[in-house]
Design an enzyme around this catalytic site. Structure first.
Site, PDB file in Angstrom:
ATOM      1  N   ARG A 121      13.546 -19.258  -1.255  1.00  0.00           N
ATOM      2  CA  ARG A 121      12.107 -19.289  -1.584  1.00  0.00           C
ATOM      3  C   ARG A 121      11.227 -18.867  -0.402  1.00  0.00           C
ATOM      4  O   ARG A 121      10.048 -19.215  -0.324  1.00  0.00           O
ATOM      5  CB  ARG A 121      11.681 -20.664  -2.088  1.00  0.00           C
ATOM      6  CG  ARG A 121      12.443 -21.083  -3.315  1.00  0.00           C
ATOM      7  CD  ARG A 121      11.781 -22.237  -4.033  1.00  0.00           C
ATOM      8  NE  ARG A 121      12.525 -22.564  -5.233  1.00  0.00           N
ATOM      9  CZ  ARG A 121      13.574 -23.371  -5.251  1.00  0.00           C
ATOM     10  NH1 ARG A 121      13.980 -23.958  -4.143  1.00  0.00           N
ATOM     11  NH2 ARG A 121      14.207 -23.601  -6.365  1.00  0.00           N
ATOM     12  N   LYS A 143       3.088  -5.987   0.656  1.00  0.00           N
ATOM     13  CA  LYS A 143       3.643  -5.611  -0.647  1.00  0.00           C
ATOM     14  C   LYS A 143       5.142  -5.395  -0.474  1.00  0.00           C
ATOM     15  O   LYS A 143       5.558  -4.560   0.334  1.00  0.00           O
ATOM     16  CB  LYS A 143       3.002  -4.324  -1.170  1.00  0.00           C
ATOM     17  CG  LYS A 143       1.692  -4.554  -1.886  1.00  0.00           C
ATOM     18  CD  LYS A 143       1.263  -3.306  -2.631  1.00  0.00           C
ATOM     19  CE  LYS A 143      -0.066  -3.520  -3.311  1.00  0.00           C
ATOM     20  NZ  LYS A 143      -0.568  -2.278  -3.938  1.00  0.00           N
ATOM     21  N   GLU A 185      -0.428   9.812   3.428  1.00  0.00           N
ATOM     22  CA  GLU A 185      -1.188   8.549   3.356  1.00  0.00           C
ATOM     23  C   GLU A 185      -2.332   8.564   4.380  1.00  0.00           C
ATOM     24  O   GLU A 185      -3.389   7.987   4.144  1.00  0.00           O
ATOM     25  CB  GLU A 185      -0.266   7.343   3.596  1.00  0.00           C
ATOM     26  CG  GLU A 185       0.859   7.177   2.566  1.00  0.00           C
ATOM     27  CD  GLU A 185       0.403   6.624   1.210  1.00  0.00           C
ATOM     28  OE1 GLU A 185      -0.796   6.341   1.029  1.00  0.00           O
ATOM     29  OE2 GLU A 185       1.279   6.489   0.327  1.00  0.00           O
ATOM     30  N   LYS A 220      -6.224   0.031   6.908  1.00  0.00           N
ATOM     31  CA  LYS A 220      -5.377  -0.737   5.976  1.00  0.00           C
ATOM     32  C   LYS A 220      -5.560  -2.240   6.204  1.00  0.00           C
ATOM     33  O   LYS A 220      -5.675  -3.012   5.240  1.00  0.00           O
ATOM     34  CB  LYS A 220      -3.918  -0.331   6.159  1.00  0.00           C
ATOM     35  CG  LYS A 220      -2.921  -1.132   5.328  1.00  0.00           C
ATOM     36  CD  LYS A 220      -2.618  -0.487   3.999  1.00  0.00           C
ATOM     37  CE  LYS A 220      -1.863  -1.396   3.056  1.00  0.00           C
ATOM     38  NZ  LYS A 220      -0.525  -0.971   2.764  1.00  0.00           N
ATOM     39  N   GLU A 230      -4.925  -7.489  -4.374  1.00  0.00           N
ATOM     40  CA  GLU A 230      -5.390  -6.416  -5.247  1.00  0.00           C
ATOM     41  C   GLU A 230      -6.124  -6.992  -6.456  1.00  0.00           C
ATOM     42  O   GLU A 230      -5.896  -6.589  -7.592  1.00  0.00           O
ATOM     43  CB  GLU A 230      -4.185  -5.577  -5.693  1.00  0.00           C
ATOM     44  CG  GLU A 230      -4.551  -4.125  -5.966  1.00  0.00           C
ATOM     45  CD  GLU A 230      -3.343  -3.226  -6.104  1.00  0.00           C
ATOM     46  OE1 GLU A 230      -2.627  -3.053  -5.097  1.00  0.00           O
ATOM     47  OE2 GLU A 230      -3.113  -2.701  -7.184  1.00  0.00           O
ATOM     48  N   ARG A 235      -8.401  -3.202  -2.686  1.00  0.00           N
ATOM     49  CA  ARG A 235      -7.060  -2.752  -2.299  1.00  0.00           C
ATOM     50  C   ARG A 235      -6.552  -1.663  -3.241  1.00  0.00           C
ATOM     51  O   ARG A 235      -5.828  -0.766  -2.826  1.00  0.00           O
ATOM     52  CB  ARG A 235      -6.082  -3.931  -2.248  1.00  0.00           C
ATOM     53  CG  ARG A 235      -4.712  -3.501  -1.751  1.00  0.00           C
ATOM     54  CD  ARG A 235      -3.868  -4.642  -1.259  1.00  0.00           C
ATOM     55  NE  ARG A 235      -2.613  -4.155  -0.730  1.00  0.00           N
ATOM     56  CZ  ARG A 235      -1.726  -4.872  -0.071  1.00  0.00           C
ATOM     57  NH1 ARG A 235      -1.967  -6.150   0.149  1.00  0.00           N
ATOM     58  NH2 ARG A 235      -0.617  -4.328   0.379  1.00  0.00           N
ATOM     59  N   ASN A 239      -4.590   3.167  -3.954  1.00  0.00           N
ATOM     60  CA  ASN A 239      -3.691   3.813  -4.918  1.00  0.00           C
ATOM     61  C   ASN A 239      -4.181   5.191  -5.344  1.00  0.00           C
ATOM     62  O   ASN A 239      -3.639   5.785  -6.277  1.00  0.00           O
ATOM     63  CB  ASN A 239      -3.522   2.921  -6.160  1.00  0.00           C
ATOM     64  CG  ASN A 239      -2.848   1.602  -5.807  1.00  0.00           C
ATOM     65  OD1 ASN A 239      -2.055   1.538  -4.883  1.00  0.00           O
ATOM     66  ND2 ASN A 239      -3.196   0.550  -6.534  1.00  0.00           N
ATOM     67  N   HIS A 242      -1.748   7.791  -6.509  1.00  0.00           N
ATOM     68  CA  HIS A 242      -0.450   7.154  -6.722  1.00  0.00           C
ATOM     69  C   HIS A 242      -0.039   7.057  -8.197  1.00  0.00           C
ATOM     70  O   HIS A 242       1.139   6.915  -8.492  1.00  0.00           O
ATOM     71  CB  HIS A 242      -0.437   5.754  -6.094  1.00  0.00           C
ATOM     72  CG  HIS A 242      -0.296   5.784  -4.598  1.00  0.00           C
ATOM     73  ND1 HIS A 242      -1.175   6.474  -3.789  1.00  0.00           N
ATOM     74  CD2 HIS A 242       0.630   5.247  -3.772  1.00  0.00           C
ATOM     75  CE1 HIS A 242      -0.798   6.333  -2.527  1.00  0.00           C
ATOM     76  NE2 HIS A 242       0.300   5.597  -2.488  1.00  0.00           N
ATOM     77  N   HIS A 246       3.679   8.183  -8.738  1.00  0.00           N
ATOM     78  CA  HIS A 246       4.782   7.325  -9.194  1.00  0.00           C
ATOM     79  C   HIS A 246       5.495   7.961 -10.376  1.00  0.00           C
ATOM     80  O   HIS A 246       6.720   7.888 -10.498  1.00  0.00           O
ATOM     81  CB  HIS A 246       4.269   5.929  -9.561  1.00  0.00           C
ATOM     82  CG  HIS A 246       3.911   5.110  -8.349  1.00  0.00           C
ATOM     83  ND1 HIS A 246       3.185   3.946  -8.417  1.00  0.00           N
ATOM     84  CD2 HIS A 246       4.173   5.301  -7.038  1.00  0.00           C
ATOM     85  CE1 HIS A 246       3.025   3.457  -7.200  1.00  0.00           C
ATOM     86  NE2 HIS A 246       3.619   4.259  -6.346  1.00  0.00           N
ATOM     87  N   HIS A 259       8.044   9.804  -1.123  1.00  0.00           N
ATOM     88  CA  HIS A 259       6.840   9.179  -1.686  1.00  0.00           C
ATOM     89  C   HIS A 259       5.581   9.945  -1.244  1.00  0.00           C
ATOM     90  O   HIS A 259       4.709  10.250  -2.059  1.00  0.00           O
ATOM     91  CB  HIS A 259       6.779   7.714  -1.245  1.00  0.00           C
ATOM     92  CG  HIS A 259       5.544   7.008  -1.700  1.00  0.00           C
ATOM     93  ND1 HIS A 259       5.234   6.822  -3.032  1.00  0.00           N
ATOM     94  CD2 HIS A 259       4.510   6.451  -1.002  1.00  0.00           C
ATOM     95  CE1 HIS A 259       4.085   6.181  -3.137  1.00  0.00           C
ATOM     96  NE2 HIS A 259       3.629   5.938  -1.920  1.00  0.00           N
TER      97      HIS A 259
HETATM   98  N1  GLY Z   1       0.306   0.996  -0.425  1.00  0.00           N
HETATM   99  C1  GLY Z   1      -0.797   0.419  -1.061  1.00  0.00           C
HETATM  100  C2  GLY Z   1      -1.017  -1.014  -0.707  1.00  0.00           C
HETATM  101  O1  GLY Z   1      -0.396  -1.514   0.195  1.00  0.00           O
HETATM  102  O2  GLY Z   1      -1.807  -1.668  -1.311  1.00  0.00           O
END
Ligand code: GLY
Length: 359
Positions: A121, A143, A185, A220, A230, A235, A239, A242, A246, A259
């Protein structure tokens, strides 16, 4: 080379991002001293000349040391690898006081981070990104997760690292293709939040990446501190590009495109939608194309088809109910989010991404 530390301000879960040449030798040993340490790297990173000294240094100071290797490439971000790593930790009897050190690109960081979030956990983890993309994006912000055959990053957790250590001495060994993927990015940060930064990176990656990494991490870190999970939309602005990216990655098969390469093409689609729907000047879309090209990134991928991409776009995890949440850019440096994108415009955007429609 000087060192810079940027803090991700998340109250009791805040952490430092150390950036500089040699910072791993300085910061990792005290962070792992007398701890039960699992060091996760992929086969490519484990073969780098700097890896063995780093491993030996950590092993020497640890109470218990477990080196774990995963296959290089996106397919390793799977439930199967996740299970294999968790079992290895259990067999080695790593306890709750264990620390997972993820050394590598985004795949290793996301996978090892999810293992850290889940095993017993939650055990501490430290990100040591060794690709530009991981340094400027995925290592910061917590993330973590793996892909499913149904979609990218569909299983995972928000789980912040205890520290991020970006050793600039590791980056010169990057293959040019990976360096370029990271710049996608970086260019994105300029487009979504900072026109001056966009101008700086438009001509291509500078020889000295330190200022680019520092600025990207600062952007960031600010976004993550503002909207860790998010939930407010801030946040989600990260994207941009993206949603299509994706779908490109998944339909081509994970690992076919890096990516950052998919994000580059996806940003062209998002910029086209922004132009058609929100009046983003065409010159900005053309500037973006020039910037991505100067950074040695693809701006089209031949053979992309709406009919193949659309079903994947529809299950994108950033969807709101039945509608896809598109991040678009009404002007350079600002984003908005909308679910109101007509299908015919998405078709047009895919035509742009496929190179069948000029801009
Ligand atoms: N790569 C996008 C984020 O970390 O929210």
């Amino acid at each position: 080379m000087g060192e810079k530390t940027i803090r991700v301000e998340l109250k009791d879960r805040g952490y430092p991002v150390h950036i500089g040449g040699g910072v791993s030798a300085k910061h990792l040993p005290p962070l792992t001293l007398n701890a039960e340490v699992a060091l996760v790297a992929d086969t490519h990173v484990a073969a780098q000349p700097w890896f063995a000294p780093l491993r030996d240094r950590l092993a020497a100071g640890a109470a218990k040391f477990l080196p774990l290797t995963v296959p290089a490439g996106e397919p390793a971000k799977s439930l199967a690898e996740f299970a294999r790593l968790c079992s290895a930790l259990a067999r080695a009897r790593i306890s709750r006081r264990g620390k997972i050190v993820a050394v590598g690109g985004g795949v290793v960081g996301d996978l090892a981070g999810f293992v850290a979030a889940s095993y017993l956990r939650g055990v501490a983890f430290i990100q040591v990104p060794t690709s530009l993309l991981a340094a400027v994006d995925s290592s910061v912000g917590g993330k973590t997760g793996v892909n499913l055959p149904e979609g990218k990053n569909l299983v995972g957790a928000f789980y912040q690292p205890a520290a991020v250590v970006i050793d600039l001495d590791f980056l010169p060994t990057l293959p040019p293709r990976e360096l370029a993927a990271g710049m996608a990015e970086v260019v994105k940060y300029g487009i979504i939040s900072d026109p001056e930064f966009f101008d700086l990176v438009k001509p291509g990656a500078p020889a000295d990446l330190a200022p680019v990494i520092e600025k990207s991490v600062a952007i960031k870190a600010g976004v993550v501190a503002d909207d860790e999970r998010e939930s407010t939309g801030r946040r989600a602005s990260l994207n941009f590009g993206h949603t299509i990216a994706h779908a490109i990655e998944q339909t081509a098969g994970y690992g076919q495109w890096l990516h950052g390469e998919a994000v580059s093409v996806g940003m062209m689609g998002a910029a086209w939608l922004s132009h058609r729907l929100l009046g983003l000047p065409l010159t900005v879309t053309q500037d973006l194309r020039a910037a991505l090209t100067a950074n040695r990134l693809p701006v089209t991928i031949s053979g992309l088809e709406f009919d193949r991409l659309a079903p994947v776009i529809a299950v994108d995890k950033k969807s709101t109910g039945q509608k896809v949440n598109w991040v678009l850019c009404p002007e350079l440096g600002r984003t908005v989010q909308t679910t109101a994108v007509p299908e015919e415009l998405v078709r047009e955007a895919i035509e742009v991404c496929a190179g069948r429609k000029d801009i």
